[in-house]
Design an enzyme around this catalytic site. Structure first.
Site, PDB file in Angstrom:
ATOM      1  N   LYS A 278       0.826  -1.199   0.000  1.00  0.00           N
ATOM      2  CA  LYS A 278       0.000   0.000   0.000  1.00  0.00           C
ATOM      3  C   LYS A 278       0.865   1.255   0.000  1.00  0.00           C
ATOM      4  O   LYS A 278       2.000   1.241   0.477  1.00  0.00           O
ATOM      5  CB  LYS A 278      -0.885   0.029   1.255  1.00  0.00           C
ATOM      6  CG  LYS A 278      -1.915  -1.067   1.354  1.00  0.00           C
ATOM      7  CD  LYS A 278      -2.668  -0.945   2.670  1.00  0.00           C
ATOM      8  CE  LYS A 278      -3.704  -2.044   2.837  1.00  0.00           C
ATOM      9  NZ  LYS A 278      -4.868  -1.869   1.958  1.00  0.00           N
TER      10      LYS A 278
ATOM     11  N   ARG B 278     -10.138 -11.810   2.244  1.00  0.00           N
ATOM     12  CA  ARG B 278     -10.979 -12.912   1.762  1.00  0.00           C
ATOM     13  C   ARG B 278     -10.264 -14.256   1.887  1.00  0.00           C
ATOM     14  O   ARG B 278     -10.910 -15.291   2.051  1.00  0.00           O
ATOM     15  CB  ARG B 278     -11.407 -12.635   0.324  1.00  0.00           C
ATOM     16  CG  ARG B 278     -10.291 -12.631  -0.692  1.00  0.00           C
ATOM     17  CD  ARG B 278     -10.631 -11.854  -1.952  1.00  0.00           C
ATOM     18  NE  ARG B 278     -10.686 -10.428  -1.720  1.00  0.00           N
ATOM     19  CZ  ARG B 278     -10.965  -9.527  -2.668  1.00  0.00           C
ATOM     20  NH1 ARG B 278     -11.199  -9.924  -3.898  1.00  0.00           N
ATOM     21  NH2 ARG B 278     -10.999  -8.236  -2.385  1.00  0.00           N
TER      22      ARG B 278
END
Length: 430
Positions: free
Chosen positions: A206, A280
């Protein structure tokens, strides 16, 4: 007579000399001039303004203070540094219910706001188990924490892959709340929470401005834990399992990499095309663990996708479900709880939206943000790991769980949005 600042309610506007002020002074405090057409938001906004004056403690007083309005005031008045300071009014039961909410929300907010150095995967699992043990009757809670290689032995390969790059190893909490004291009692519901205690993005790293708030990426774990605690305090008498998938997503020589393929316990193979789509991957294990419990109701919560925030903003949580009837009930429970929630699309074909040439599916699309429909595609990925074709399953993408900075309604930090919705759903559906 108390010396505390008194806060009363008025439906009429402030005197002309105060303009359109949200509140005006009275002899022993302030009166709020709230909008009856947007009552809770106007009260919450006034509370934020009052807190900015430097008030440390206030007493709600007078008529008109429903539970909803008192809670809205509390949510606006509290900050990351101050979780008390509001004395409620009303009868004993009203004040007791509000204190239960303060207890659970305050715990979840403080945990979510902790620094990632203080809160690491095993510590998150320990603190969550300890909190449920504190609110539940003695002897009704059993728990185990699986660490590192124990995860592989149990078949939880996704959680292990995401967390193996950190020196502070991944952990799964499996907690059993069983108020019946009967080991043969079926599990009525299972709650699954994403507990990424810090998310660097891994090799799909990020940017600094996106990484700064990633201590909040365990907000799903805090939310479902607090929701279970609140339901217990409000009289939950059914057996519920709590599963937290806890890890740090970091870069190292042992971290999982782009192109890796994870083989899950149900045989599904997943190609990693984005290491920043890690939530996920860990939830998949948690959902399969929930399925093994036999629970007819499975609820997961996660700060899962930026796509959900783009779709619904930071005031709403996003809801996904293949079980349309259950989704409508959950939306009604969210409205009852004054927690704005919006249902986004999820169909069975969404599980095919992240194709891979090398595995059954990829964990995302190899484009920025996962491409169009990213939140629905993430939910579609999760649907591969739930039982009964999604019947009895709810997925909350917690877009409203955290604010990077102060705004007119919330102080910076965790909000706790979603706790009451999940707690209410538990109490109504099990």
């Amino acid at each position: 007579m108390t010396d505390l600042v008194q806060i009363t309610l008025q439906q009429h506007s402030a005197d002309t000399k105060w303009g359109k002020a949200l509140f005006s002074p009275i002899a022993d405090g302030f009166q709020l001039h709230f909008n009856i057409h947007d009552a809770t938001r106007s009260v919450q906004k006034a509370a934020r303004s009052l807190e900015s004056l430097g008030l440390l403690q206030v007493q709600l007083a007078g008529d008109g203070w429903t539970i909803a309005l008192q809670w809205a005031f509390y949510q606006g008045f509290c900050t990351a540094k101050k979780h008390n300071g509001v004395l409620f009014c009303g009868d004993a039961d009203t004040q007791r219910q509000l204190q239960y909410m303060v207890q659970c929300f305050s715990w979840a907010k403080q945990l979510t706001n902790q620094t990632p150095d203080e809160l690491y995967p095993e510590q998150l699992a320990i603190l969550a188990a300890r909190f449920i043990e504190q609110v539940a009757a003695k002897g009704t809670v059993q728990s185990q924490i699986l660490l590192d290689e124990q995860l592989l032995a149990a078949g939880w390969h996704g959680l292990h892959a995401v967390g193996r790059g950190s020196a502070r190893k991944p952990a799964m909490l499996i907690l059993d709340y069983n108020p019946t004291a009967n080991a043969d009692t079926p599990v009525s519901a299972a709650l699954v929470g994403k507990g990424i205690t810090f998310d660097s993005g891994g090799y799909s790293i990020k940017a600094t401005e996106s990484m700064l708030a990633m201590k909040c990426d365990m907000g799903g774990a805090a939310t479902v834990t607090a929701a279970l605690a609140l339901a217990i305090l409000q009289g939950l008498n059914k057996r519920v399992q709590l599963i937290l998938c806890c890890a740090e997503n970091l870069i190292s020589s042992t971290a999982y990499k782009l192109g890796d393929i994870i083989t899950y316990k149900n045989g599904t193979t997943v190609e990693v095309v984005n290491t920043d789509a890690e939530g996920r991957l860990v939830l998949a294990d948690g959902l399969m663990c929930a399925a093994e419990s036999g629970a007819n109701l499975i609820i997961d919560a996660a700060t899962l996708t930026g796509a959900a925030v783009t779709a619904v903003g930071a005031e709403f949580n996003a809801l996904f479900a293949l079980d349309k009837q259950l989704a409508q009930k959950a939306l009604a429970y969210a409205e009852q709880s004054d927690e704005p929630t919006w249902q986004l699309p999820l169909e069975h074909w969404h599980k095919q939206q992240c194709p891979s040439a090398y595995a059954d599916t990829a964990n995302s699309r190899p484009v920025k943000g996962g491409g169009a429909g990213g939140a629905s595609n993430a939910a579609g990925f999760l649907s591969r790991f739930v039982p009964h074709d999604g019947k009895g399953w709810l997925h909350f993408d917690l877009a409203a769980a955290f604010n990077n900075s102060n705004n007119g309604y919330w102080a910076a930090g965790a909000t706790g949005q979603g706790i009451r919705t999940i707690s209410t759903t538990l109490l109504a559906e099990v």
